[in-house]
Design an enzyme around this catalytic site. Sequence first.
Site, PDB file in Angstrom:
ATOM      1  N   LYS A  54     -11.258   9.651 -16.787  1.00 30.43           N
ATOM      2  CA  LYS A  54     -11.196  10.644 -17.851  1.00 30.43           C
ATOM      3  C   LYS A  54     -10.473  10.465 -18.961  1.00 30.43           C
ATOM      4  O   LYS A  54     -10.557   8.888 -19.290  1.00 30.43           O
ATOM      5  CB  LYS A  54     -12.293  11.967 -17.444  1.00 30.43           C
ATOM      6  CG  LYS A  54     -13.272  11.505 -16.409  1.00 30.43           C
ATOM      7  CD  LYS A  54     -13.711  12.684 -16.538  1.00 30.43           C
ATOM      8  CE  LYS A  54     -15.078  12.015 -15.103  1.00 30.43           C
ATOM      9  NZ  LYS A  54     -15.232  11.551 -14.215  1.00 30.43           N
ATOM     10  N   TYR A  98     -18.157  19.452  -9.579  1.00 30.36           N
ATOM     11  CA  TYR A  98     -19.384  18.555  -9.835  1.00 30.36           C
ATOM     12  C   TYR A  98     -19.541  17.526  -8.433  1.00 30.36           C
ATOM     13  O   TYR A  98     -19.477  18.310  -7.151  1.00 30.36           O
ATOM     14  CB  TYR A  98     -18.212  17.480  -9.475  1.00 30.36           C
ATOM     15  CG  TYR A  98     -17.802  16.238 -10.249  1.00 30.36           C
ATOM     16  CD1 TYR A  98     -18.937  15.152 -10.723  1.00 30.36           C
ATOM     17  CD2 TYR A  98     -17.447  15.468  -8.588  1.00 30.36           C
ATOM     18  CE1 TYR A  98     -18.609  13.647 -11.037  1.00 30.36           C
ATOM     19  CE2 TYR A  98     -16.870  13.499  -8.611  1.00 30.36           C
ATOM     20  CZ  TYR A  98     -17.889  13.315  -9.474  1.00 30.36           C
ATOM     21  OH  TYR A  98     -17.826  11.295  -9.586  1.00 30.36           O
ATOM     22  N   ASP A 106      -9.954  20.995  -9.153  1.00 31.45           N
ATOM     23  CA  ASP A 106      -9.938  20.277 -10.214  1.00 31.45           C
ATOM     24  C   ASP A 106      -9.941  20.621 -11.419  1.00 31.45           C
ATOM     25  O   ASP A 106     -10.190  21.422 -11.807  1.00 31.45           O
ATOM     26  CB  ASP A 106     -11.432  19.969 -10.291  1.00 31.45           C
ATOM     27  CG  ASP A 106     -11.822  17.951 -10.500  1.00 31.45           C
ATOM     28  OD1 ASP A 106     -11.164  18.096 -11.107  1.00 31.45           O
ATOM     29  OD2 ASP A 106     -13.139  17.998 -10.280  1.00 31.45           O
ATOM     30  N   ARG A 122       0.834  -0.903  -0.190  1.00 28.29           N
ATOM     31  CA  ARG A 122      -0.012  -0.136   0.166  1.00 28.29           C
ATOM     32  C   ARG A 122       1.461   1.244   0.160  1.00 28.29           C
ATOM     33  O   ARG A 122       0.551   2.069  -0.295  1.00 28.29           O
ATOM     34  CB  ARG A 122      -1.024   0.023   1.116  1.00 28.29           C
ATOM     35  CG  ARG A 122      -2.258   1.177   1.443  1.00 28.29           C
ATOM     36  CD  ARG A 122      -2.426   1.292   2.674  1.00 28.29           C
ATOM     37  NE  ARG A 122      -2.648   1.159   3.505  1.00 28.29           N
ATOM     38  CZ  ARG A 122      -1.699   1.617   4.556  1.00 28.29           C
ATOM     39  NH1 ARG A 122      -1.147   2.098   4.329  1.00 28.29           N
ATOM     40  NH2 ARG A 122      -0.965   0.757   6.035  1.00 28.29           N
TER      41      ARG A 122
END
Length: 392
Positions: free
Chosen positions: A210, A113, A185, A60
């Site tokens: 995206k 968003y 963002d 991790r």
Amino acid sequence: MSRNDHGQSIEKPLTRLVRSGRDHGITGPFVNPPVVHASTVLFENSDDLLSGQQRYTYGRRGTPTIEALEEAITELEGAEGSVLCPSGLSAVSTALLTVLRSGDHLLMADNVYDPARNFASNMLKRLGVETTFFDPRIGAAIAELFKSNTRAVYLESPGSLTFEISDIPAIAAVAHARDAFVLADNTWATPYFFKPLEHGADLAILAGTKYLCGHSDVMIGTVAANARAYKMLRSTHGDMGLCVGPDDIYLTLRGIRTMGVRLDRQMESALTVARWLQGRTEVARVLHPGLPTDPGHAVWKRDMTGSSGLFGIVTNDWSLDKVKAFLDGLRLFGLGYSWGGYESLAIIGRPTRTAVPWTVEDRIIRLQIGLEDTSDLIADLEASFARVSNLS
């Protein structure tokens, strides 16, 4: 190859996309890094185990695969460092939790968003953080909204549903004068067209799902930070136990290599379709900052080097039934959320707004322009307009 004042090479954006994150110490003689599936990492001896100085200590906390993408994002963003998150929303929440604590005040642009808005209104509220939404076009006048406990300003420029552009340098100047952080963002433009950290942001957020990935088959987010915020970001990311699967990291790295070529094509195609839509009587407005008629065009042109394939239209007094009939009649545009892949998509947008109301009558049809032939996409839109015109 050109060089800066320090004699360092300056590579063009397309070259950076191909070469970033390809440290030979990670990849060896191979073009791509190894896809390491790992949880446990072994140590040679007890001293190494206790020192914490070994390069890899736990799956991790880092692998060659994770390092390769983090280094690529860091270079592309011009950042001090970056972290990977399991989704775009996870990147949003990680960035916000990095800089906010109970009792703080957050200023958030009204065009963000919806899931980011919900995180602020629900989770951050539960944690004792107050949020004020503001007009994304406010610029330096945002100074009037600051309180003594305002800790951060969160922006999405342009907003991925209503497409207003924010003056990030002006807002950042106000925020930094008050010792507040600026979070941006940048999913729409990506660092290929815009680097928020170079324009005053402290943290730059991407839904890598995206354009970074580009093939609609990965969930991933990234956060890049400047020197002021990186240590805090790395600590928050580690404390929250966030990690991304190696296969998704590999696919994202592969997508980055072709992102510039895809974005250049999608920009050109989207502008062609948007200009065509401007001439349709059914369309009241086209929401695209790359168009000279858009209210945010001047700031977009000043700060960004291009535009992506996502934009919106507002119809001329169509009922919801007409909007639905138009979308249902499309053949080449899939009806689905997300964007940034190679395929064209369409959705009905109903913005949630507080500072700047958006009426139900102004329903947005949001279009994601993919890599199909532009003439085919226009023909598809034209045929659906014709079908809707026959409705009573």
